[in-house]
Design a protein around this motif. Structure first.
Motif, short mmCIF file in Angstrom:
data_model
loop_
_atom_site.label_atom_id
_atom_site.label_comp_id
_atom_site.label_asym_id
_atom_site.label_seq_id
_atom_site.Cartn_x
_atom_site.Cartn_y
_atom_site.Cartn_z
N ALA A 106 50.34 50.33 46.74
CA ALA A 106 51.08 51.52 46.32
C ALA A 106 52.31 51.69 47.20
CB ALA A 106 50.18 52.75 46.41
N SER A 107 53.37 52.23 46.59
CA SER A 107 54.60 52.44 47.35
C SER A 107 54.41 53.52 48.41
CB SER A 107 55.76 52.81 46.42
OG SER A 107 55.63 54.12 45.93
N ALA A 108 55.28 53.49 49.39
CA ALA A 108 55.26 54.49 50.45
C ALA A 108 55.82 55.80 49.89
CB ALA A 108 56.12 53.99 51.62
N PRO A 109 55.64 56.89 50.56
CA PRO A 109 54.72 57.07 51.68
C PRO A 109 53.30 57.36 51.19
CG PRO A 109 55.89 59.11 51.32
CD PRO A 109 56.44 58.11 50.32
N HIS A 110 52.36 57.13 52.08
CA HIS A 110 50.97 57.45 51.80
C HIS A 110 50.77 58.93 52.05
CE1 HIS A 110 46.66 56.79 51.53
NE2 HIS A 110 46.53 57.52 52.60
N PRO A 111 50.13 59.68 51.24
CA PRO A 111 49.38 59.30 50.04
C PRO A 111 50.11 59.56 48.73
CG PRO A 111 48.67 61.48 50.70
CD PRO A 111 49.76 61.05 51.68
N THR A 112 51.39 59.94 48.77
CA THR A 112 52.06 60.38 47.55
C THR A 112 52.65 59.28 46.69
OG1 THR A 112 54.12 60.73 48.77
CG2 THR A 112 52.63 62.63 48.57
N HIS A 113 52.99 58.12 47.28
CA HIS A 113 53.49 56.95 46.53
C HIS A 113 54.75 57.27 45.74
CE1 HIS A 113 48.89 56.05 46.33
NE2 HIS A 113 49.36 55.97 47.57
N THR A 114 55.68 58.00 46.35
CA THR A 114 56.85 58.48 45.63
C THR A 114 58.12 57.67 45.88
OG1 THR A 114 57.24 60.06 47.41
CG2 THR A 114 56.02 60.85 45.48
N ALA A 115 58.13 56.74 46.80
CA ALA A 115 59.36 55.99 47.12
C ALA A 115 59.84 55.19 45.91
CB ALA A 115 59.14 55.08 48.32
N LEU A 116 58.92 54.56 45.20
CA LEU A 116 59.26 53.80 44.00
C LEU A 116 58.20 54.11 42.94
CD1 LEU A 116 61.10 51.76 42.59
CD2 LEU A 116 59.70 49.93 43.57
N PRO A 117 58.41 55.20 42.19
CA PRO A 117 57.42 55.56 41.16
C PRO A 117 57.14 54.38 40.23
CG PRO A 117 59.04 57.30 41.42
CD PRO A 117 59.54 56.11 42.22
N GLY A 118 55.90 54.17 39.92
CA GLY A 118 55.49 53.04 39.09
C GLY A 118 54.95 51.88 39.89
N PHE A 119 55.40 51.75 41.15
CA PHE A 119 54.88 50.70 42.05
C PHE A 119 53.61 51.25 42.68
CE2 PHE A 119 55.73 48.29 46.27
CZ PHE A 119 54.85 47.28 45.91
N ASP A 120 52.57 51.28 41.87
CA ASP A 120 51.28 51.86 42.26
C ASP A 120 50.20 51.24 41.38
OD1 ASP A 120 49.03 53.43 42.84
OD2 ASP A 120 50.14 55.32 42.77
N GLU A 121 49.30 50.55 42.01
CA GLU A 121 48.22 49.86 41.29
C GLU A 121 47.28 50.84 40.59
OE1 GLU A 121 45.35 46.04 42.32
OE2 GLU A 121 46.30 47.16 43.94
N LYS A 122 47.22 52.08 41.08
CA LYS A 122 46.42 53.17 40.51
C LYS A 122 44.91 53.01 40.66
CE LYS A 122 49.86 55.43 38.33
NZ LYS A 122 50.41 56.60 38.88
N MET A 123 44.46 51.88 41.20
CA MET A 123 43.03 51.68 41.43
C MET A 123 42.84 50.48 42.36
SD MET A 123 41.82 49.85 37.88
CE MET A 123 40.33 49.14 38.51
N ALA A 124 41.72 50.44 43.00
CA ALA A 124 41.43 49.33 43.92
C ALA A 124 40.82 48.16 43.15
CB ALA A 124 40.49 49.79 45.02
N VAL A 125 41.17 46.94 43.58
CA VAL A 125 40.53 45.74 43.07
C VAL A 125 39.81 45.08 44.25
CG1 VAL A 125 42.14 45.36 41.18
CG2 VAL A 125 42.60 44.30 43.39
N GLN A 126 38.74 44.41 43.95
CA GLN A 126 37.94 43.76 44.98
C GLN A 126 38.43 42.33 45.20
OE1 GLN A 126 35.82 45.61 46.87
NE2 GLN A 126 36.67 47.22 45.57
N LYS A 127 37.76 41.60 46.07
CA LYS A 127 38.13 40.23 46.41
C LYS A 127 38.36 39.41 45.15
CE LYS A 127 36.95 36.61 49.63
NZ LYS A 127 36.17 36.33 50.82
N GLY A 128 39.49 38.70 45.13
CA GLY A 128 39.85 37.89 43.97
C GLY A 128 40.72 38.63 42.96
#
Length: 158
Positions: A106-128
Motif C-alpha cells: 500500500a502507498s504511504a503514509p500508513h495507515p491512510t495510503h493516500t500518497a498514490l490512491p489506487g496503489f493499494d492491494e486492499k488485502m493481504a496475500v500469503q507466501k507465493g
C-alpha cells in the motif's frame, strides 16, 4: 455507597493512566503513522539482493529498469527487495510474497495510503501471492507492507 464511587473512580483513573502510558501510544512507536519521509531510506531498509528483480543496479543501491522489462519486487521476512526501484512511466511492477507472513502492499503514509490512491492491494496475500500495479504517474511513490508497516520501499517513476 461512598466506597463504591471511590472504587469506581480509582478503576477509571488506573485504566486512563494505563492507556495513556502504554507503549503502543508513545510517540516513538507512532512516528511511522504520522510521516512517511523515511520510507525510501536505503540505509534503514534491508535490501535482499537474492530476489528475481531484473534491471540495472545503480551506484546509489537503487535498481533501474526500462519499460520493456517486467520488474519484480520481492517481499521476504526481512522486507522488500530492492528497497528502491526506478521505472519508466507506464511500467507494471510485480510484488511477490516470499515471506512467512502476509503481504499487503500500500502507498504511504500508513495507515491512510493516500500518497498514490489506487496503489493499494486492499488485502493481504500469503507466501507465493502476488500483487501488480502499473505506475502511470511520475514521481517517487513510497509504500509499505500494511501488515508489517516497518517494511517499506519506494518506486521512482520517470
Amino acid at each position: 455507597m461512598k466506597k463504591i464511587y471511590i472504587i469506581i473512580g480509582a478503576i477509571i483513573v488506573a485504566a486512563t493512566l494505563y492507556l495513556a502510558l502504554s507503549p503502543k501510544n508513545s510517540p516513538e512507536s507512532t512516528d511511522i503513522y504520522k510521516d512517511s519521509t523515511d520510507y525510501a531510506n536505503p540505509e534503514s531498509t534491508p535490501l535482499n539482493t537474492n530476489g528475481p528483480t531484473s534491471g540495472k543496479q545503480m551506484e546509489d543501491g537503487t535498481v533501474s529498469v526500462s519499460i520493456n522489462e517486467e520488474p519484480v519486487v520481492t517481499y521476504t521476512d526481512n522486507g522488500f527487495s530492492p528497497g528502491v526501484l526506478t521505472v519508466a512511466i507506464g511500467t507494471k511492477v510485480k510484488f511477490i510474497n516470499e515471506s512467512n507472513g502476509g503481504m499487503w502492499v500500500a502507498s504511504a503514509p500508513h495507515p491512510t495510503h493516500t500518497a498514490l490512491p489506487g496503489f493499494d492491494e486492499k488485502m493481504a496475500v500469503q507466501k507465493g501471492g502476488t500483487y501488480e500495479y502499473t505506475f502511470t504517474k511520475e514521481g517517487t511513490w513510497k509504500y509499505h507492507n500494511h501488515v508489517s508497516a516497518n517494511h517499506y520501499g519506494s518506486i521512482i517513476v520517470k
